[in-house]
Design a protein around this motif. Structure first.
Motif, mmCIF file in Angstrom:
data_model
loop_
_atom_site.group_PDB
_atom_site.id
_atom_site.type_symbol
_atom_site.label_atom_id
_atom_site.label_comp_id
_atom_site.label_asym_id
_atom_site.label_seq_id
_atom_site.Cartn_x
_atom_site.Cartn_y
_atom_site.Cartn_z
ATOM 1 N N ARG A 51 4.798 -3.195 -8.188
ATOM 2 C CA ARG A 51 4.111 -2.242 -9.067
ATOM 3 C C ARG A 51 4.880 -2.102 -10.380
ATOM 4 N N ASP A 52 6.207 -1.981 -10.290
ATOM 5 C CA ASP A 52 7.032 -1.872 -11.493
ATOM 6 C C ASP A 52 6.903 -3.098 -12.388
ATOM 7 N N MET A 53 6.657 -4.257 -11.775
ATOM 8 C CA MET A 53 6.551 -5.507 -12.533
ATOM 9 C C MET A 53 5.115 -5.798 -12.966
ATOM 10 N N GLY A 54 4.174 -4.941 -12.574
ATOM 11 C CA GLY A 54 2.777 -5.142 -12.949
ATOM 12 C C GLY A 54 2.075 -6.207 -12.132
ATOM 13 N N GLY A 55 2.545 -6.435 -10.919
ATOM 14 C CA GLY A 55 1.957 -7.468 -10.062
ATOM 15 C C GLY A 55 1.014 -6.897 -9.021
ATOM 16 N N ASN A 56 0.616 -7.740 -8.084
ATOM 17 C CA ASN A 56 -0.299 -7.374 -7.020
ATOM 18 C C ASN A 56 0.477 -6.640 -5.924
ATOM 19 N N TYR A 57 0.585 -5.326 -6.066
ATOM 20 C CA TYR A 57 1.408 -4.550 -5.149
ATOM 21 C C TYR A 57 0.792 -4.407 -3.760
ATOM 22 N N GLU A 58 -0.532 -4.515 -3.640
ATOM 23 C CA GLU A 58 -1.153 -4.489 -2.300
ATOM 24 C C GLU A 58 -0.764 -5.739 -1.517
ATOM 25 N N LEU A 59 -0.814 -6.898 -2.187
ATOM 26 C CA LEU A 59 -0.398 -8.148 -1.536
ATOM 27 C C LEU A 59 1.082 -8.074 -1.176
ATOM 28 N N ALA A 60 1.892 -7.505 -2.049
ATOM 29 C CA ALA A 60 3.325 -7.376 -1.771
ATOM 30 C C ALA A 60 3.559 -6.518 -0.528
ATOM 31 N N PHE A 61 2.822 -5.424 -0.414
ATOM 32 C CA PHE A 61 2.958 -4.560 0.762
ATOM 33 C C PHE A 61 2.584 -5.323 2.031
ATOM 34 N N ILE A 62 1.475 -6.031 1.989
ATOM 35 C CA ILE A 62 1.010 -6.783 3.155
ATOM 36 C C ILE A 62 2.016 -7.869 3.525
ATOM 37 N N CYS A 63 2.523 -8.592 2.522
ATOM 38 C CA CYS A 63 3.521 -9.634 2.802
ATOM 39 C C CYS A 63 4.786 -9.035 3.405
ATOM 40 N N GLY A 64 5.215 -7.898 2.884
ATOM 41 C CA GLY A 64 6.387 -7.235 3.449
ATOM 42 C C GLY A 64 6.150 -6.786 4.876
ATOM 43 N N LEU A 65 4.970 -6.306 5.131
ATOM 44 C CA LEU A 65 4.614 -5.843 6.466
ATOM 45 C C LEU A 65 4.578 -6.987 7.476
ATOM 46 N N LEU A 66 4.184 -8.164 7.016
ATOM 47 C CA LEU A 66 3.996 -9.299 7.925
ATOM 48 C C LEU A 66 5.149 -10.299 7.931
ATOM 49 N N HIS A 67 6.134 -10.141 7.065
ATOM 50 C CA HIS A 67 7.144 -11.192 6.908
ATOM 51 C C HIS A 67 7.886 -11.541 8.190
ATOM 52 N N ASP A 68 8.096 -10.593 9.090
ATOM 53 C CA ASP A 68 8.823 -10.849 10.340
ATOM 54 C C ASP A 68 7.912 -10.891 11.560
ATOM 55 N N ILE A 69 6.656 -11.218 11.359
ATOM 56 C CA ILE A 69 5.706 -11.253 12.473
ATOM 57 C C ILE A 69 6.155 -12.233 13.563
ATOM 58 N N GLY A 70 6.858 -13.279 13.167
ATOM 59 C CA GLY A 70 7.366 -14.245 14.137
ATOM 60 C C GLY A 70 8.360 -13.626 15.107
ATOM 61 N N LYS A 71 9.080 -12.600 14.669
ATOM 62 C CA LYS A 71 10.029 -11.930 15.561
ATOM 63 C C LYS A 71 9.304 -11.254 16.716
ATOM 64 N N THR A 72 8.157 -10.637 16.425
ATOM 65 C CA THR A 72 7.426 -9.957 17.502
ATOM 66 C C THR A 72 6.934 -10.963 18.543
#
Length: 188
Positions: A51-72
């Motif tokens: 958001r601070d950088m003016g990017g797609n913050y919804e996609l960033a949130f989703i990517c952050g939420l899913l980044h460790d899905i392999g661990k589960t």
């Protein structure tokens, strides 16, 4: 109601999806909730950075939420085997990104999300959306409660300019975000 307004409907749906995934492995529920809590904090940090950088913050949130899905997935699978704790942890750390990528591919996620999941530890290898992989790599480090702030400030990226990001302000919020994420995850 306030939570939906604050994080947005898409983000809320992502959280619900991740909570549903935590039901896959009731025998490892405590460990999976710990991973989910970390992922939620990572997503919150990634959203703020983007958001601070003016990017797609919804996609960033989703990517952050899913980044460790392999661990589960690995936590569930490895529960069937008698492994030394050190070997189990090493296997999870070494293979979770690739397992997460394979799951994301199976679920037909977009190439941006798949790349971020696969390369969140090595964003320089990302093919699609290198900057998002870098944001998640940084957010992942910041969300780790054992991380060293000096090491985070010293991280370097090809396309992400750290001078644009208020790292110190975000680091000050990590404990609060972790507490909020813990409350959300405990509802599952």
């Amino acid at each position: 109601k306030e939570a939906v307004v604050f994080i947005g409907l898409k983000s809320l749906m992502s959280i619900v999806t991740v909570h549903a995934m935590s039901c896959f492995s009731p025998r490892n529920a405590k460990e999976i909730k710990k991973v989910l809590q970390h992922c939620l904090v990572c997503g919150m940090i990634a959203r703020e950075i983007t958001r601070d950088m003016g990017g797609n913050y919804e996609l960033a949130f989703i990517c952050g939420l899913l980044h460790d899905i392999g661990k589960t997935i690995l936590l569930d699978m490895l529960g069937d085997y008698m492994l030394l704790p050190e070997a189990r942890e090493r296997l999870i750390e070494e293979k979770h990104a690739e397992v997460g990528y394979l799951l994301a591919d199976k679920w037909n996620f977009g190439s941006d999300i798949k790349d971020v999941i696969r390369y969140h530890h090595t964003p320089e290898h990302a093919i699609n959306n290198v900057s998002m992989a870098e944001v998640i790599s940084l957010s992942n480090a910041m969300a780790d409660i054992n991380s060293n702030p000096e090491e985070i400030r010293d991280m370097t990226f090809a396309s992400l300019e750290l001078s644009q990001i208020s790292i110190d302000d975000l680091l000050e919020q990590v404990d609060k975000l972790d507490s909020e994420a813990g409350e959300i995850v405990s509802l599952a």
